[in-house]
Structure formats: C-alpha cells, structure tokens
Scaffold this motif. Structure first.
Motif: not given
Length: 560
Positions: A85-95
């Motif tokens: 659910g967070k794939t499209a929400i978080l910034e790249p550096e958070e992933l």
C-alpha cells in the motif's frame, strides 16, 4: 563507433513537445533526461570503483543511485517490511534499502559451466545465495553491497560476462534461442548476429542515451521461443523465395501498462546485414523517440504513430542508405509449447535436456549443482530460456538417463507438470520497489496446490504472476495473467490480490488477455479460483481447443 550524420529534416512534423532529438529539440523535458544530459550513465562505473565502493553507500550521489547505476545492472532493492500500500506513496529514498539487485546479462542465454560457477560463487559470497533466472535470460542476484561490486565485476569479466547496460535507458540483453546451432529444425543460427550486435553497440556512448529501455531478440527457433512479438526489435528466421536463409524484421512490441504487439516491416534481412539494420532501428529510436513523458518513451509509440511504411522509409533512406528487399513472414511456430523443457535430439547426435526450476528461483548452491551435473555428464554448456528455465546441451545418448534422474532428484524437473512448466513470476515485493504484492512464493504455492488438485491436467497453460502493472512477467499474453494489486476480502480487509487477465496468447492467434469486469481474487483464494476456471475449461472445451480460444467464447460466469 560514430553516430550517423543527421540529414536535414524538413518533414516528420512531430510536435517539438515530444522532445525528439532529430527535430532539433535537445533540452531535457524531465528529470531523467536531465540526468542523462548531465552525465552519461556509462561514466558511473569509474565512480563506483574509485569512490562509492571505498566510501560506502552514503557516499553515492542520488542521481547515480537511482539513475546511472542502472547502466551497470544495479538497482537498489526494496527495504524489508514496507507493505504494498505504500509503494506509490513513499519517496524513493524511503523505499531504498542499502543493498542492490545486480543483473548479469546473458546474451542469447549462453553460459559455459565455468561462467555458471562464477555466478554461483558470487551469489554465495556476496548475494546471500540468491539467484533468479529471469524471463529475459539473465540471472539476478540480491543483497549486493556497493563495496563488493568491483570484485564482482572482475570475477564476471574474467570469464567473459558483464553487467554493462543490463538495465537503464540502453540496449539491454539480446534474447536468443538457447538451442541456436543445435536444434534439428532450426531455420537459421543467430549466434553470430547476437555476438556482432553485442560487440558493436553494447557499451558504446553513441547508443547509451536512449529515450527508454530497448529490448532485442534474434532467433531462428522453429518454436519462436524468444517471443519476438513483444520486443522493441526482433529478427526472426525465415527462408525467402530464392531459398536464402535470413531474418524477418519486427519492431515496436512491448507490454507494460499500454501493451502493443510488434509489427512486421516486411523486409528480408540477410545475415550479414543484421548488425547494420539493428543500428538503424536503434538509431531511429534514439533520434526520433519521444523523450517528454516516460510512459510514452518506448519505440512502440513511435511505430504506432508513424506506421510501418514510414518507419521502413526512414530506416532505409536516413540510416541504411539503401532499400531492403521485401521478404516472407515467418512460418507459424512449431506445435506445442514455445519452450525447450524435456529431452530432445541435437543435430550432432547428442541430446539437450531442458529442466524447470520453480518460477526461476534458484540459489548459489543449486547453480553449483547444475554446473557439476552438466560437467559430470560431458557438457560444458548450460543455457537459459525466456521462460525462466534452463537447458543442458551436448549430452551423449548413454548419459541422458543418468542426467535426467539426478536433475529430477534435485527438484529440477525435466518432465514437470503443466503448472511447474508454464508458471512464471516476476521478482515481486520481496525485493522490487515497484511491486504491490508478493509473487515468487505465491506462484510456487499455486503450483503445488494445482499439482495436487488437478494431477491429470495436461493441456498447455501459461500462468504469469506479476507484482505490479508493469508486466515484467508478461501478464497480457498469458492464458492466466495475474496483475498484483490490493483487494478487499470477505472480511472487509485490504489484502494482497490480483486483477485477472484471461486468454492472452502469442503465435497463431496473438492477442491480449480478456479482462472481465470486476474479476479479482485475493492471493489466499487464488488456487481455488484457478482450479474452478480450469475445471470449467476441461468440461466445456472442444477437441483441440486451447484455453485462450475457449476463453474468447466462454460465458463470464464460467470465468469467475
């Protein structure tokens, strides 16, 4: 290699807003294009060797970390514990995790036993034993730390392998039939052409800044195993009316969120012309490809807008300087499955043995074992397929039974069920930052369940499991294509699940799968769903009717 001279262009009235270089528009229109203009992706190699591998992960420039490092097959992998659910929400550096996926390119799927051992050693030394065979004939490793990359490159390059342009906006791995040169029914052996394309274009800065990735296939396989219909450019073996063997040229195939099948240009390409024609096609993509919007930057959009007549004209007049003769379409694919699993004779009297790792998932120890088995049975060649499978070549007749027995004993099935043989899965949420759901374990469980529930099901049937909409596992052209997404279960909870595409196919009746309104399943209920549909197919199919054909006429109720 020098870039072809650009002729004056008073035609091709495509709006400058598409960012096409050939129309004089060079200013970057998005962040990706800006990064590529600032520095060629190929230049990151030396920074990895000199700086990042010595100073560690925190020293990596973000433009290199999430951009240019892909030019050498490196992607940061997904940080564990982040749900879909967070794939499209978080910034790249958070992933981002502090580890990398590393893709080893295996052009034509060709590996020697020595090369396979080196990949196995790297997997065990630096990748926590991970090793997945992809549907692009590569092997992917995970858990790679930046400090290890220079040594990994040295080990790979010492045996003729590399990660150069395995990812990025580049000419990626060149698909080829794993049986090139040995198949008894082969139209033409494309090995020399793959090698020439690789040696001429891969790593050349003239072709290292493309609008997007560029996928290639070169094959004379009678089974059409390299799925030419969904590559950016493909050369397909044919025999012309003079009895000459050469290639039919296809351009503009690709799946993802806007799938298109490749189109024939209708030309006959002689073997010695393949490299130059490839250079022309990739040159058109570089110069005329759309660079404004990333989702429209594949060559398929250009081919779709221009049409094949204009594309052929530009190729011949601006890039080749001569016309290509008209040529025949390829023969229909050899009957049955478009893979190479099982035991079959070679041209030279030996045999090849194709086997099925479950959804392409292997590990370093298993790669060592495969190398040992091949060597013990007199083979020095282990090739990969575009179906996440492998083939051991050059086995003498009196050694076949022993090899088959040992492969089977180690869960490397030579006579697998339809479900083991024809189920593929992408990397999924375990490692991929784009994924929404888990794929490898889900697909593996599905295989086990279906083998128990439907032990007598023998029909060809592809089940392709994808963790997001990008279709790395080719969901639109599968009999059952599963696109990962979050769905609501009976208890009202949001859980992992799939949108279902049914009846996609390549070959004789190529087309994309049927989407039935609202047809979804949770991952937990997936085995029940597939069993139900396959039982309906078994009861209702006509003699010799394929699953894809049945789907086109089936009632929606029987597909739910």
């Amino acid at each position: 290699m020098t870039t072809p001279a650009r002729p004056a262009n008073r035609h091709h009235k495509r709006p400058r807003g598409e960012g096409q270089w050939a129309l004089g528009y060079r200013e970057p229109l998005n962040k990706n294009e800006e990064n590529k203009k600032n520095d060629d992706g190929l230049n990151v190699r030396q920074r990895i060797i000199d700086i990042y591998s010595k100073r560690g992960f925190d020293s990596i420039d973000p433009a290199d970390l999430r951009g240019r490092m892909r030019w050498y097959g490196l992607y940061t992998q997904r940080k564990p514990g982040i749900d879909g659910g967070k794939t499209a929400i978080l910034e790249p550096e958070e992933l981002d995790d502090r580890y990398f996926m590393l893709r080893v390119r295996i052009d034509g799927g060709r590996l020697t036993v020595e090369q396979l051992r080196v990949i196995a050693e790297i997997s065990n030394l630096y990748g926590r034993g991970t090793a997945d065979v992809t549907d692009r004939q590569n092997i992917q490793l995970h858990w790679i730390e930046i400090e290890a990359v220079p040594d990994i490159w040295a080990r790979l390059e010492a045996v003729g392998l590399s990660t150069t342009e395995a990812c990025g906006d580049t000419p990626r791995v060149i698909l080829g039939c794993p049986l090139a040169g040995i198949d008894t029914d082969e139209v033409i052996d494309g090995t020399a052409q793959i090698r020439e394309i690789h040696d001429t274009y891969i790593g050349d800065p003239a072709y290292s800044n493309l609008p997007r990735k560029f996928k290639t296939a070169v094959s004379g396989c009678p089974a059409h195993c390299t799925v030419h219909e969904i590559n950016d450019v493909a050369f397909v073996g044919v025999v012309n009316d003079k009895g000459e063997r050469g290639f039919d040229l296809w351009v503009g195939g690709g799946l993802s969120t806007n799938p298109m099948l490749a189109k024939r240009l209708g030309v006959f390409v002689a073997p010695e012309q393949v490299s130059a024609v490839y250079g022309g096609v990739i040159g058109i993509f570089r110069d005329y490809g759309y660079r404004r919007l990333r989702h429209r930057a594949r060559i398929k959009f250009l081919v779709n807008d221009w049409g094949v007549e204009k594309f052929r004209e530009i190729l011949e007049t601006e890039y080749l300087g001569h016309a290509l003769p008209d040529g025949p379409a390829p023969e229909l694919p050899r009957g049955g499955r478009r893979d190479h699993v099982g035991v079959f004779p070679q041209k030279d009297g030996n045999f090849y043995v194709g086997f099925a790792p479950k959804v392409g998932r292997l590990d370093g120890d298993k790669l060592h074992l495969i190398a040992d088995l091949a060597e013990r049975h007199g083979s020095d060649r282990v090739h990969t397929t575009v179906e996440q499978k492998m083939v051991i070549l050059d086995v003498a007749p009196d050694r076949v039974d022993s090899l088959v027995a040992e492969l089977e004993a180690n869960d490397l099935r030579v006579t697998p069920s339809t479900f083991r043989r024809q189920t593929m899965a992408c990397t999924g949420i375990e490692f991929c930052k784009l994924a929404i759901v888990e794929t490898k374990a889900t697909a593996s469980t599905l295989i086990d369940e279906l083998e128990q529930r439907l032990p007598d099901f023998k029909h060809p049937l592809t089940i392709n499991v994808n963790g997001c909409p990008n279709s790395c596992a080719r969901i639109q052209v599968a009999d059952i294509g599963l696109k990962g997404q979050l769905v609501v279960n009976d208890a009202g909870e949001q859980v992992e699940g799939f949108q279902i595409h049914l009846g996609g196919s390549l070959g004789v009746d190529a087309g994309f799968g049927r989407k039935v309104r609202g047809l979804k399943t949770t991952a937990e209920e997936l085995p029940d769903y597939v069993e139900r549909v396959l039982r309906n197919f078994d009861k209702q199919k006509d003699e010799d009717e394929t699953f894809a054909q049945w789907v086109q006429r089936a009632d929606e109720a029987d597909l739910k």
